[in-house]
Design an enzyme around this catalytic site. Structure first.
Site, PDB file in Angstrom:
ATOM      1  N   SER A 326      35.634  40.442 -42.215  1.00 45.07           N
ATOM      2  CA  SER A 326      34.320  40.548 -41.577  1.00 45.07           C
ATOM      3  C   SER A 326      33.474  39.297 -41.701  1.00 45.07           C
ATOM      4  O   SER A 326      32.372  39.248 -41.141  1.00 45.07           O
ATOM      5  CB  SER A 326      33.561  41.740 -42.171  1.00 45.07           C
ATOM      6  OG  SER A 326      34.229  42.954 -41.886  1.00 45.07           O
ATOM      7  N   ASP A 350      28.808  54.949 -33.307  1.00 44.69           N
ATOM      8  CA  ASP A 350      29.956  54.727 -34.189  1.00 44.69           C
ATOM      9  C   ASP A 350      30.334  56.039 -34.858  1.00 44.69           C
ATOM     10  O   ASP A 350      29.672  56.468 -35.813  1.00 44.69           O
ATOM     11  CB  ASP A 350      29.599  53.676 -35.243  1.00 44.69           C
ATOM     12  CG  ASP A 350      30.674  53.547 -36.323  1.00 44.69           C
ATOM     13  OD1 ASP A 350      31.801  54.019 -36.098  1.00 44.69           O
ATOM     14  OD2 ASP A 350      30.379  52.963 -37.393  1.00 44.69           O
ATOM     15  N   ASP A 365      36.764  52.616 -38.884  1.00 44.94           N
ATOM     16  CA  ASP A 365      35.684  51.856 -39.477  1.00 44.94           C
ATOM     17  C   ASP A 365      35.853  51.931 -40.991  1.00 44.94           C
ATOM     18  O   ASP A 365      36.453  52.876 -41.518  1.00 44.94           O
ATOM     19  CB  ASP A 365      34.337  52.456 -39.073  1.00 44.94           C
ATOM     20  CG  ASP A 365      33.172  51.586 -39.497  1.00 44.94           C
ATOM     21  OD1 ASP A 365      33.107  50.429 -39.047  1.00 44.94           O
ATOM     22  OD2 ASP A 365      32.338  52.047 -40.296  1.00 44.94           O
ATOM     23  N   HIS A 371      28.742  54.857 -38.663  1.00 41.27           N
ATOM     24  CA  HIS A 371      27.380  54.385 -38.879  1.00 41.27           C
ATOM     25  C   HIS A 371      26.379  54.986 -37.898  1.00 41.27           C
ATOM     26  O   HIS A 371      25.185  54.664 -37.951  1.00 41.27           O
ATOM     27  CB  HIS A 371      27.323  52.858 -38.754  1.00 41.27           C
ATOM     28  CG  HIS A 371      28.032  52.128 -39.855  1.00 41.27           C
ATOM     29  ND1 HIS A 371      29.377  51.849 -39.809  1.00 41.27           N
ATOM     30  CD2 HIS A 371      27.570  51.639 -41.044  1.00 41.27           C
ATOM     31  CE1 HIS A 371      29.736  51.189 -40.914  1.00 41.27           C
ATOM     32  NE2 HIS A 371      28.661  51.047 -41.684  1.00 41.27           N
ATOM     33  N   CYS A 384      29.541  46.922 -39.350  1.00 39.70           N
ATOM     34  CA  CYS A 384      30.112  48.001 -38.534  1.00 39.70           C
ATOM     35  C   CYS A 384      31.306  47.476 -37.733  1.00 39.70           C
ATOM     36  O   CYS A 384      31.149  46.641 -36.839  1.00 39.70           O
ATOM     37  CB  CYS A 384      29.042  48.561 -37.607  1.00 39.70           C
ATOM     38  SG  CYS A 384      29.672  49.763 -36.416  1.00 39.70           S
TER      39      CYS A 384
END
Length: 628
Positions: A326, A350, A365, A371, A384
């Site tokens: 990420s 999400d 996720d 989320h 996310c």
């Protein structure tokens, strides 16, 4: 008595006189020839035979130049030269090599490794009359024993030479590199004249990249020797030109702190000064003692380093290639906004998973429950995955490759860092060439969160973060800060080639930086605990890189996974937010959580540099100006 029996004295006298004249002529002719030859030798060919005589009596010896010293940005000595006494042999002057070596083994402690290394050097291609070292670091007692038996050892000398020494060996080994004995391959490519008296050459790191600058120019001396080749006196000397001393951007205090923060865990920390591109810290843990390699490391010691599971010889900061995870989301956010794949206000739902098709595979996720509704800034702050899955699918690999390459991924973007790897920035052409397969949409999904084929080094992550901190302006990473000589840095450093990243809306840079600030200071930021109570605002992004893949419905249980198969913990960031002074990339191998493991390390680096070290530098600079 018959007349013929009487002597003819007159005839005999004449015969004697003729013979005498002939002999005298012959003697004078021979003397003339001797005089003529003497004249030719003493007068006509005087210079020739004087030179030949001097060659037997006078020899030209090369004098190696002192190697340039290396300092950090505060004047701390990182690499120096120390005198070492060693016993050397000149094979051309040794009568019986086996007997000489046997005698030396009686006088000195010569290990089997030293003997094997000497035999290898003896068989290798070398310069005529080159001294071959047998053993280093002689004690005073050993030097005295050799002096007593010197007359029995023709061709054997006790030589004093300056040998490289690294006072902070393990802290700086991966950044500075080290010097070592010149090998056969190097002997073929170096200048035989300038390296005539040199036994060492840079093998890696700064020592290798700036070899020409650090080496200097060889000197010469004419010495008078006796029949055994012993030096009697120096007749003439041309001093060598020492190598240039250089100063690096590296701060030894920050480098020491980086090693301390990793605390023996496998990992790397790279810190860059965004305004200059100067590398403030380049730490790879575990390290090794670079001094072991200077005069030749033993077989057992090298085997121990080579076979260690922790790989201390491996430079993780430059050559470790990891999935960035990420940590590339801020760069992809810039790409998504500039390419039109998303907007600042676009929100998505999400649910905890993403599907390309309703009945297709589910990409999960990191938060199992999802989320909920999130926009781009929320997605960066909370990391996310689903938002970036969708955005990556919208952009496609070509767009992502275009933007990420501008941040320095997929190349060695440094100016003077020797040995840095290029990582892997995948593309359609790359996959077809390597895997003989087309690029699938699922590949773009994985690439959207820094997984799949993509690989990056900690140095590349720090570089990309520095570019983002500079709002798209490039300052290529570099170690050299100044040269303490006549040459300027611009003369020595390679030319910069990267252009600033131009966006359709320049405010996109501020948006990306604010999103990273939410990671550290936002109510739901993944590293909010790390950014709490800070005296300044910082920007960051946590990341986690999988070491192995999970099945579609398999859950990750860290306790059940062997330590070396746990996720890598990553973090990138810069501080302060509005006037970046430092950009940092951290990776802790098998560290698990980026927010729990890597982010606190970066916060400590930020605090040390912003609140302590940089202020000390400013005060020191102010004091120097006052004195001047």
């Amino acid at each position: 008595m018959p007349w013929g029996e009487f002597k003819d004295t007159v005839a005999e006298r004449r015969l004697f006189q003729r013979r005498t004249v002939v002999m005298l002529v012959l003697v004078f002719v021979m003397l003339g020839l001797l005089v003529a030859r003497m004249y030719q030798l003493q007068v006509v060919e005087h210079d020739v035979y004087t030179t030949l005589s001097d060659k037997n009596r006078v020899q030209v010896q090369s004098v190696s130049p002192p190697r340039g010293l290396i300092y950090d940005r505060n004047g701390e000595l990182l690499a120096e030269n120390r005198p070492v006494f060693s016993v050397t042999l000149v094979p051309e002057r040794v009568g019986n090599m086996d007997e000489t070596l046997a005698k030396l083994q009686q006088l000195l402690e010569v290990s089997e490794e030293d003997m094997e290394r000497f035999q290898r050097r003896l068989e290798e291609r070398r310069r005529p009359f080159q001294e071959l070292p047998l053993r280093y670091d002689l004690t005073e007692q050993e030097i005295a024993r050799l002096a007593v038996h010197r007359h029995e050892l023709p061709g054997v000398e006790v030589a004093a030479e300056l040998v490289r020494y690294y006072p902070h060996s393990e802290l700086t080994a991966h950044a500075l590199g080290y010097v070592g004995r010149i090998n056969r391959q190097e002997l073929q490519r170096i200048d035989p004249v300038n390296y005539a008296g040199t036994n060492y050459i840079g093998k890696s790191g700064v020592e290798r990249f700036y070899e020409e600058l650090l080496h200097g120019e060889v000197g010469y001396q004419h010495v008078e020797t006796n029949a055994r080749g012993r030096t009697l006196r120096v007749l003439e000397r041309q001093n060598p030109v020492p190598g240039e001393n250089i100063e690096l951007h590296m701060d030894l205090r920050l480098q020491r702190l980086a090693h301390k923060l990793l605390d023996g865990r496998r990992g790397a920390i790279v810190a860059i000064e965004p305004s200059t591109g100067g590398l403030l810290a380049l730490a790879s843990v575990p390290g090794f003692d670079a001094n072991l390699f200077v005069t030749g490391i033993g077989v057992d010691a090298y085997r121990e380093l080579r076979d260690s599971l922790d790989k201390p010889l491996f430079n993780r900061a430059l050559r470790g290639q990891y999935p960035p995870g990420s940590t590339i989301k801020p760069m992809l956010a810039v790409a998504g906004l500039d390419s039109g794949a998303t907007t600042r206000d676009k929100t998505i739902w999400d649910p905890g998973y993403f599907q390309l098709k309703n009945s297709g595979r589910r990409w999960r996720d990191w938060k199992r429950s999802g989320h909920g509704w999130v926009d781009l800034k929320d997605s960066v702050a909370q990391s996310c995955d689903i938002y970036f899955y969708e955005m990556a699918t919208e952009m496609g690999v070509d767009t992502m490759h275009h933007y990420l390459s501008q941040f320095g991924f997929g190349e060695d973007a440094t100016l003077d860092v020797s040995g840095a790897m290029s990582g892997l920035l995948p593309s359609r052409d790359w996959k077809r060439a390597v895997h003989s397969q087309p690029w699938y949409p699922g590949d773009s999904v994985n690439m959207g969160i820094g997984q799949g084929f993509m690989l990056a080094t900690p140095l590349q992550l720090a570089t990309a973060t520095s570019v983002l901190a500079n709002r798209g302006n490039w300052a290529e990473p570099r170690l050299l800060k100044s040269v303490q000589g006549d040459r300027s840095v611009d003369e020595v450093l390679p030319e910069a080639t990267h252009q600033s990243i131009s966006l359709k809306d320049p405010d996109t840079w501020a948006f990306a930086a604010d999103a990273m600030a939410e990671v550290m200071h936002g109510a739901k930021g993944t590293a909010r605990r790390v950014g709490r109570n800070a005296a300044y605002r910082m920007a960051g992004k946590t990341g986690t890189a999988q070491v192995f893949s999970l099945a579609e419905d398999e859950e990750y249980d860290e306790e059940e996974v062997r330590e070396r198969l746990r996720d890598h913990a990553l973090f990138v960031g810069f501080a302060p937010l509005d006037n970046p002074q430092i950009a940092v990339a951290v990776i802790v191998e098998n560290g698990g959580s980026g927010s729990g493991t890597a982010a606190p390390v970066a916060r400590a680096m930020f605090d040390a540099w912003i609140l302590e070290y940089s202020q000390q530098e400013s005060l020191a600079a102010l004091g120097q100006e006052t004195n001047n």
